[in-house]
Motif scaffolding. Structure first.
Motif, PDB file in Angstrom:
ATOM      1  N   ARG A  48       0.836  -1.207   0.000  1.00 17.86           N
ATOM      2  CA  ARG A  48       0.000   0.000   0.000  1.00 17.86           C
ATOM      3  C   ARG A  48       0.866   1.251   0.000  1.00 17.86           C
ATOM      4  N   LEU A  49       1.909   1.258   0.821  1.00 20.07           N
ATOM      5  CA  LEU A  49       2.775   2.434   0.920  1.00 20.07           C
ATOM      6  C   LEU A  49       3.563   2.656  -0.369  1.00 20.07           C
ATOM      7  N   MET A  50       3.893   1.586  -1.066  1.00 19.88           N
ATOM      8  CA  MET A  50       4.574   1.754  -2.352  1.00 19.88           C
ATOM      9  C   MET A  50       3.681   2.493  -3.346  1.00 19.88           C
ATOM     10  N   TYR A  51       2.412   2.144  -3.378  1.00 19.10           N
ATOM     11  CA  TYR A  51       1.509   2.832  -4.303  1.00 19.10           C
ATOM     12  C   TYR A  51       1.224   4.259  -3.861  1.00 19.10           C
ATOM     13  N   LEU A  52       1.141   4.510  -2.581  1.00 17.77           N
ATOM     14  CA  LEU A  52       0.991   5.885  -2.104  1.00 17.77           C
ATOM     15  C   LEU A  52       2.166   6.733  -2.553  1.00 17.77           C
ATOM     16  N   GLY A  53       3.372   6.217  -2.342  1.00 16.59           N
ATOM     17  CA  GLY A  53       4.561   6.956  -2.750  1.00 16.59           C
ATOM     18  C   GLY A  53       4.612   7.189  -4.240  1.00 16.59           C
ATOM     19  N   TYR A  54       4.262   6.163  -5.004  1.00 17.11           N
ATOM     20  CA  TYR A  54       4.318   6.280  -6.459  1.00 17.11           C
ATOM     21  C   TYR A  54       3.355   7.336  -6.977  1.00 17.11           C
ATOM     22  N   PHE A  55       2.127   7.318  -6.500  1.00 15.24           N
ATOM     23  CA  PHE A  55       1.145   8.252  -7.032  1.00 15.24           C
ATOM     24  C   PHE A  55       1.304   9.668  -6.472  1.00 15.24           C
ATOM     25  N   GLU A  56       1.937   9.808  -5.315  1.00 15.76           N
ATOM     26  CA  GLU A  56       2.151  11.138  -4.755  1.00 15.76           C
ATOM     27  C   GLU A  56       3.414  11.802  -5.277  1.00 15.76           C
ATOM     28  N   THR A  57       4.462  11.009  -5.526  1.00 19.28           N
ATOM     29  CA  THR A  57       5.753  11.600  -5.872  1.00 19.28           C
ATOM     30  C   THR A  57       6.405  10.965  -7.102  1.00 19.28           C
ATOM     31  N   GLY A  58       5.929   9.820  -7.534  1.00 18.92           N
ATOM     32  CA  GLY A  58       6.595   9.075  -8.591  1.00 18.92           C
ATOM     33  C   GLY A  58       7.612   8.075  -8.061  1.00 18.92           C
ATOM     34  N   ASP A  59       7.976   8.198  -6.780  1.00 17.31           N
ATOM     35  CA  ASP A  59       8.946   7.313  -6.155  1.00 17.31           C
ATOM     36  C   ASP A  59       8.203   6.335  -5.247  1.00 17.31           C
ATOM     37  N   PRO A  60       8.149   5.058  -5.585  1.00 28.07           N
ATOM     38  CA  PRO A  60       7.419   4.101  -4.758  1.00 28.07           C
ATOM     39  C   PRO A  60       7.971   3.912  -3.351  1.00 28.07           C
ATOM     40  N   LEU A  61       9.191   4.357  -3.111  1.00 30.83           N
ATOM     41  CA  LEU A  61       9.782   4.183  -1.784  1.00 30.83           C
ATOM     42  C   LEU A  61       9.741   5.452  -0.946  1.00 30.83           C
ATOM     43  N   SER A  62       9.116   6.503  -1.455  1.00 30.16           N
ATOM     44  CA  SER A  62       9.158   7.789  -0.753  1.00 30.16           C
ATOM     45  C   SER A  62       8.401   7.782   0.570  1.00 30.16           C
ATOM     46  N   SER A  92       9.855   0.257 -12.483  1.00 30.53           N
ATOM     47  CA  SER A  92      10.585   1.299 -13.210  1.00 30.53           C
ATOM     48  C   SER A  92      10.698   2.567 -12.379  1.00 30.53           C
ATOM     49  N   GLY A  93       9.689   2.855 -11.548  1.00 30.97           N
ATOM     50  CA  GLY A  93       9.758   4.022 -10.670  1.00 30.97           C
ATOM     51  C   GLY A  93      10.877   3.900  -9.656  1.00 30.97           C
ATOM     52  N   ILE A  94      11.055   2.712  -9.109  1.00 31.95           N
ATOM     53  CA  ILE A  94      12.148   2.491  -8.163  1.00 31.95           C
ATOM     54  C   ILE A  94      13.489   2.624  -8.873  1.00 31.95           C
ATOM     55  N   PRO A  99      18.911   4.822  -8.383  1.00 26.74           N
ATOM     56  CA  PRO A  99      19.954   4.163  -9.184  1.00 26.74           C
ATOM     57  C   PRO A  99      20.834   3.286  -8.289  1.00 26.74           C
ATOM     58  N   GLY A 100      21.107   2.111  -8.739  1.00 29.91           N
ATOM     59  CA  GLY A 100      21.904   1.189  -7.938  1.00 29.91           C
ATOM     60  C   GLY A 100      21.087   0.245  -7.093  1.00 29.91           C
ATOM     61  N   ALA A 101      19.761   0.429  -7.057  1.00 30.71           N
ATOM     62  CA  ALA A 101      18.914  -0.498  -6.313  1.00 30.71           C
ATOM     63  C   ALA A 101      19.106  -1.910  -6.842  1.00 30.71           C
ATOM     64  N   ARG A 102      18.959  -2.865  -5.953  1.00 32.90           N
ATOM     65  CA  ARG A 102      19.145  -4.259  -6.318  1.00 32.90           C
ATOM     66  C   ARG A 102      17.806  -4.989  -6.188  1.00 32.90           C
ATOM     67  N   PHE A 103      17.425  -5.711  -7.207  1.00 34.39           N
ATOM     68  CA  PHE A 103      16.156  -6.434  -7.236  1.00 34.39           C
ATOM     69  C   PHE A 103      16.424  -7.933  -7.150  1.00 34.39           C
ATOM     70  N   LEU A 104      15.719  -8.565  -6.235  1.00 34.23           N
ATOM     71  CA  LEU A 104      15.823  -9.999  -6.049  1.00 34.23           C
ATOM     72  C   LEU A 104      14.510 -10.663  -6.448  1.00 34.23           C
ATOM     73  N   LEU A 105      14.592 -11.876  -6.916  1.00 35.41           N
ATOM     74  CA  LEU A 105      13.410 -12.699  -7.128  1.00 35.41           C
ATOM     75  C   LEU A 105      13.618 -14.001  -6.373  1.00 35.41           C
ATOM     76  N   SER A 106      12.977 -14.108  -5.223  1.00 38.33           N
ATOM     77  CA  SER A 106      13.029 -15.363  -4.473  1.00 38.33           C
ATOM     78  C   SER A 106      12.041 -16.324  -5.121  1.00 38.33           C
ATOM     79  N   ALA A 107      12.558 -17.385  -5.679  1.00 33.51           N
ATOM     80  CA  ALA A 107      11.737 -18.324  -6.436  1.00 33.51           C
ATOM     81  C   ALA A 107      11.868 -19.729  -5.864  1.00 33.51           C
TER      82      ALA A 107
END
Length: 221
Positions: A48-62, A92-94, A99-107
């Motif tokens: 929920r907070l990721m979407y709040l950040g994205y729609f308020e600022t464009g940054d999902p982590l804001s 893409s917003g993150i 820049p430099g963020a690391r994305f993991l996929l736990s599978a």
């Protein structure tokens, strides 16, 4: 500790709690399903907070800037239904703002993973089929093979989005070398690695009290 933002794109029951525990034991501040402030008070669901950040600022982590790792980012429970790991706009917003963020996929193996989902509280039996989940629309998920196909499709989606990129690591939570691979990829030494939140040992997070604590948070929950 100076580390890149670490975002796990794995689905529930793919080892997300193990990952959260490992990063917490390494000294990182972790947002896992429910973000909490330094006092331990609930801020809201990570998704929920990721979407709040994205729609308020464009940054999902804001809305959660002080965390190092975001391990379980989806939620589907009692009207809350957020799956940012399936959303290209969030990813893409993150990438654009961090820049430099690391994305993991736990599978996990899709059959084992689906079995774990079906056995975890009412997640596979009720909550997934009752909600419109990206890639698994309402009324799907109850028939044999449907959750397995959803899992396989999410893995393919992540592989496609990050094809050839160096900011993405897919790993199998059951791989004996998983911890070493994650440590090399993120630059974070992991002193602990094991199994957390197994079906036979734990009830779902905050299942008994989450709604009473969150309904008054002005819709943030």
């Amino acid at each position: 500790m100076s580390v890149p933002k670490i975002i796990n794109l794995g689905l529930p029951k793919s080892g997300t709690t193990t990952l959260a525990t490992a990063f917490a034991e390494a000294g990182l501040r972790v947002a896992d399903w429910m973000a909490r402030d330094e006092k331990g008070d609930k801020m809201g669901f990570v998704g929920r907070l990721m979407y709040l950040g994205y729609f308020e600022t464009g940054d999902p982590l804001s809305a959660m800037p002080d965390f190092d790792a975001y391990t379980e980012i989806s939620v589907v429970r009692r009207g809350r239904n957020f799956w940012p790991q399936t959303d290209w706009a969030i990813i893409s917003g993150i990438r654009a703002h961090h820049p430099g963020a690391r994305f993991l996929l736990s599978a996990r193996d899709p059959e084992k993973h689906a079995d774990s989902i079906r056995r975890w509280s009412n997640l596979g039996k009720t909550r997934l089929p009752a909600n419109h989940v990206p890639g698994l629309p309402q009324f799907h998920g109850q028939n044999p093979g449907e959750i397995e196909r959803w899992i396989e499709s999410h893995i393919k989606f992540c592989r496609h989005v990050f094809d050839g990129a160096d900011d993405f690591l897919e790993f199998d939570i059951e791989d004996p070398e998983a911890a070493d691979k994650i440590a090399r990829f993120t630059g974070v030494d992991l002193p602990w690695w094991g199994k957390a939140n197994e079906n036979e040992n734990h009830r779902p997070r905050d299942e008994d009290d989450e709604d009473s604590d969150l309904e008054s948070e002005d819709g943030v929950s």
